[in-house]
Design a protein around this motif. Sequence first.
Motif, PDB file in Angstrom:
ATOM      1  N   THR A  35       0.825  -1.222   0.000  1.00  0.00           N
ATOM      2  CA  THR A  35       0.000   0.000   0.000  1.00  0.00           C
ATOM      3  C   THR A  35       0.856   1.267   0.000  1.00  0.00           C
ATOM      4  N   GLY A  36       2.126   1.113   0.315  1.00  0.00           N
ATOM      5  CA  GLY A  36       3.001   2.291   0.437  1.00  0.00           C
ATOM      6  C   GLY A  36       2.775   3.011   1.763  1.00  0.00           C
ATOM      7  N   ILE A  37       1.935   2.412   2.598  1.00  0.00           N
ATOM      8  CA  ILE A  37       1.607   3.078   3.868  1.00  0.00           C
ATOM      9  C   ILE A  37       1.927   2.159   5.041  1.00  0.00           C
ATOM     10  N   GLU A  38       2.511   2.733   6.066  1.00  0.00           N
ATOM     11  CA  GLU A  38       2.793   1.946   7.266  1.00  0.00           C
ATOM     12  C   GLU A  38       1.585   2.046   8.206  1.00  0.00           C
ATOM     13  N   LEU A  39       1.100   0.892   8.640  1.00  0.00           N
ATOM     14  CA  LEU A  39       0.008   0.883   9.634  1.00  0.00           C
ATOM     15  C   LEU A  39       0.658   0.695  10.999  1.00  0.00           C
ATOM     16  N   LYS A  40       0.632   1.740  11.800  1.00  0.00           N
ATOM     17  CA  LYS A  40       1.398   1.708  13.049  1.00  0.00           C
ATOM     18  C   LYS A  40       0.451   1.809  14.249  1.00  0.00           C
ATOM     19  N   VAL A  41       0.477   0.782  15.111  1.00  0.00           N
ATOM     20  CA  VAL A  41      -0.329   0.878  16.338  1.00  0.00           C
ATOM     21  C   VAL A  41       0.384   1.845  17.283  1.00  0.00           C
ATOM     22  N   VAL A  42      -0.341   2.893  17.690  1.00  0.00           N
ATOM     23  CA  VAL A  42       0.288   3.891  18.585  1.00  0.00           C
ATOM     24  C   VAL A  42      -0.345   3.881  19.972  1.00  0.00           C
ATOM     25  N   ALA A  43      -1.569   3.404  20.088  1.00  0.00           N
ATOM     26  CA  ALA A  43      -2.226   3.441  21.394  1.00  0.00           C
ATOM     27  C   ALA A  43      -3.189   2.271  21.534  1.00  0.00           C
ATOM     28  N   VAL A  44      -3.362   1.826  22.763  1.00  0.00           N
ATOM     29  CA  VAL A  44      -4.321   0.748  23.029  1.00  0.00           C
ATOM     30  C   VAL A  44      -5.125   1.087  24.282  1.00  0.00           C
ATOM     31  N   SER A  45      -6.284   0.459  24.374  1.00  0.00           N
ATOM     32  CA  SER A  45      -7.120   0.664  25.552  1.00  0.00           C
ATOM     33  C   SER A  45      -7.951  -0.589  25.772  1.00  0.00           C
ATOM     34  N   ALA A  46      -8.137  -0.925  27.033  1.00  0.00           N
ATOM     35  CA  ALA A  46      -9.005  -2.060  27.391  1.00  0.00           C
ATOM     36  C   ALA A  46      -9.416  -1.860  28.836  1.00  0.00           C
ATOM     37  N   LYS A  47     -10.195  -2.817  29.347  1.00  0.00           N
ATOM     38  CA  LYS A  47     -10.709  -2.639  30.714  1.00  0.00           C
ATOM     39  C   LYS A  47      -9.589  -2.731  31.753  1.00  0.00           C
ATOM     40  N   ASN A  48      -8.662  -3.660  31.529  1.00  0.00           N
ATOM     41  CA  ASN A  48      -7.699  -3.962  32.583  1.00  0.00           C
ATOM     42  C   ASN A  48      -6.282  -4.046  32.018  1.00  0.00           C
ATOM     43  N   ILE A  49      -5.418  -3.131  32.425  1.00  0.00           N
ATOM     44  CA  ILE A  49      -4.036  -3.106  31.904  1.00  0.00           C
ATOM     45  C   ILE A  49      -3.235  -4.328  32.357  1.00  0.00           C
ATOM     46  N   ARG A  50      -3.587  -4.858  33.527  1.00  0.00           N
ATOM     47  CA  ARG A  50      -2.760  -5.926  34.104  1.00  0.00           C
ATOM     48  C   ARG A  50      -3.140  -7.337  33.623  1.00  0.00           C
ATOM     49  N   LYS A  51      -4.202  -7.451  32.881  1.00  0.00           N
ATOM     50  CA  LYS A  51      -4.654  -8.781  32.431  1.00  0.00           C
ATOM     51  C   LYS A  51      -3.562  -9.496  31.607  1.00  0.00           C
ATOM     52  N   GLN A  52      -3.407 -10.793  31.831  1.00  0.00           N
ATOM     53  CA  GLN A  52      -2.456 -11.598  31.043  1.00  0.00           C
ATOM     54  C   GLN A  52      -2.951 -11.647  29.591  1.00  0.00           C
ATOM     55  N   ARG A  53      -2.089 -11.269  28.637  1.00  0.00           N
ATOM     56  CA  ARG A  53      -2.520 -11.291  27.233  1.00  0.00           C
ATOM     57  C   ARG A  53      -1.534 -12.083  26.392  1.00  0.00           C
ATOM     58  N   SER A  54      -2.000 -12.551  25.253  1.00  0.00           N
ATOM     59  CA  SER A  54      -1.106 -13.350  24.402  1.00  0.00           C
ATOM     60  C   SER A  54      -0.222 -12.433  23.562  1.00  0.00           C
ATOM     61  N   VAL A  55      -0.313 -11.132  23.791  1.00  0.00           N
ATOM     62  CA  VAL A  55       0.461 -10.195  22.976  1.00  0.00           C
ATOM     63  C   VAL A  55       1.077  -9.127  23.897  1.00  0.00           C
ATOM     64  N   ASP A  56       2.294  -8.692  23.552  1.00  0.00           N
ATOM     65  CA  ASP A  56       2.989  -7.682  24.364  1.00  0.00           C
ATOM     66  C   ASP A  56       2.465  -6.288  23.975  1.00  0.00           C
ATOM     67  N   ILE A  57       1.863  -5.615  24.943  1.00  0.00           N
ATOM     68  CA  ILE A  57       1.315  -4.289  24.611  1.00  0.00           C
ATOM     69  C   ILE A  57       2.209  -3.163  25.155  1.00  0.00           C
ATOM     70  N   SER A  58       3.349  -3.550  25.726  1.00  0.00           N
ATOM     71  CA  SER A  58       4.207  -2.514  26.342  1.00  0.00           C
ATOM     72  C   SER A  58       4.736  -1.466  25.339  1.00  0.00           C
ATOM     73  N   PRO A  59       4.893  -1.801  24.042  1.00  0.00           N
ATOM     74  CA  PRO A  59       5.381  -0.748  23.126  1.00  0.00           C
ATOM     75  C   PRO A  59       4.352   0.367  22.864  1.00  0.00           C
ATOM     76  N   PHE A  60       3.108   0.171  23.272  1.00  0.00           N
ATOM     77  CA  PHE A  60       2.063   1.133  22.889  1.00  0.00           C
ATOM     78  C   PHE A  60       1.646   1.993  24.076  1.00  0.00           C
ATOM     79  N   ARG A  61       1.200   3.187  23.740  1.00  0.00           N
ATOM     80  CA  ARG A  61       0.659   4.075  24.751  1.00  0.00           C
ATOM     81  C   ARG A  61      -0.629   3.464  25.306  1.00  0.00           C
TER      82      ARG A  61
END
Length: 429
Positions: A35-61
């Motif tokens: 596409t010539g465009i970078e799709l960059k995740v910059v921020a995330v939000s959910a109910k609970n920051i501490r929940k165990q997830r199958s993905v590392d969300i530490s790089p995102f705001r």
Amino acid sequence: MNKSKLNVAVIGLGTVGSGVIKLLRKQKNNIKKRTGIELKVVAVSAKNIRKQRSVDISPFRWIASPLTIAKDPDVDVIVELIGDMDNTARKIIIEAINNGKHVVTANKSLLAKEGSVFEELAKEKGVFLRYEAAVAGGIPIIKVLQDSLIVNKISKLYGVINGTCNFILTKMESEEREYQDVFSEAKQLGYVESDPRLDIGGIDSAHKLALLSCLAFGTSLNFKAVKTEGIDHLSIEDIQEADLIGYKIKLLAIAEYSRNMLKQEVSPKLIRKSSPIAQVNGSTNIIAIEGEEIGTTVFSGPGAGMGPTASSVVSDLVAIASRKTKSTFLNGDKKNDSKSDDSVSKKSSFYLRFILKDKPGVIARLSGKLGSFGISINQMKQKPHPKQKATLIMTTHKTLRTNLNKALTDIMKLKICEQRPVCIEIQEV
Ligand code: HSE
């Protein structure tokens, strides 16, 4: 949108949200190349920051309040994956569009009710609203209807669009188990929506059918007009009896449009075993579309799950990056008289199961009532049932649903039934 980068915020980090982050990471270079465009995740939000997830969300705001993200000047696209909680999803979508952000959502129930409102707003603000993951998980049916089949006059679409119900019906059949038992298993496996009535009551299918109808026929969104019946009254006996006469039971979603009339219905049907619809097992979905130019085309695939649903969400992000069409097609203007009731004009055959008092004359009274409404029995058998009851299984010759309903109401009044009869239309598809 003359950017080489689109900043994405993902709201909701359950199975699908986590899958989206994983897939964007995995496909980053490929998307940029195509596409010539970078799709960059910059921020995330959910109910609970501490929940165990199958993905590392530490790089995102991390943003605790999802509504704040909807106003964040650094975000170009909001991916809304929180579902129908407390009106929050609705507020996020409206706020995001009002702030000039594109929106990708999988929120079928919200779209089925308010899709046309969002469409108007998105048009006014010149942003994209995309929702491939809202219907049939990984099957790209929204794009097919918005794009590939656009020149086809579609008269009918039908299929199995709730994986949970299909999983339950398939397991009841293959493992000879009762409904309640398999429903509990589906719940344990995490298949069932947090409000189970959405799945087993047919409402989830109705949401999806309402969206597909307006895409297919150019009619306006009319979820309330979908006649809806679920599967929780079915027994293994119904499935086995259907099998003996060459049918399977499926929760069928069906929409037909002709002469300005739209018929939308979700209900269990007996489907001939040779039909492609009958051959879809487990949580797989299938949708058949009848179009003037293409004839009947059938799409089948995974209706839910992390990979398939994330694939659909990310495909929407790529479509936005590639500047595909802005229309959501949720605001059709074709006449759409949904009040029409084909139970007074269309004849079908029906499967019936009665639990009756086992007494002399009961069957005579029952068949007398059917006869008085012009309903002719095709096949009939009586089976023993414990405690002085009898199970009566029958199929009818073609008759009007309205007559059958009246006959069943009268039969109930005879006080010969131990419970409401099961009545399933035999659908030739
Ligand atoms: N509850 C839905 C289903 C999930 O069973 O199909 C996917 O929309």
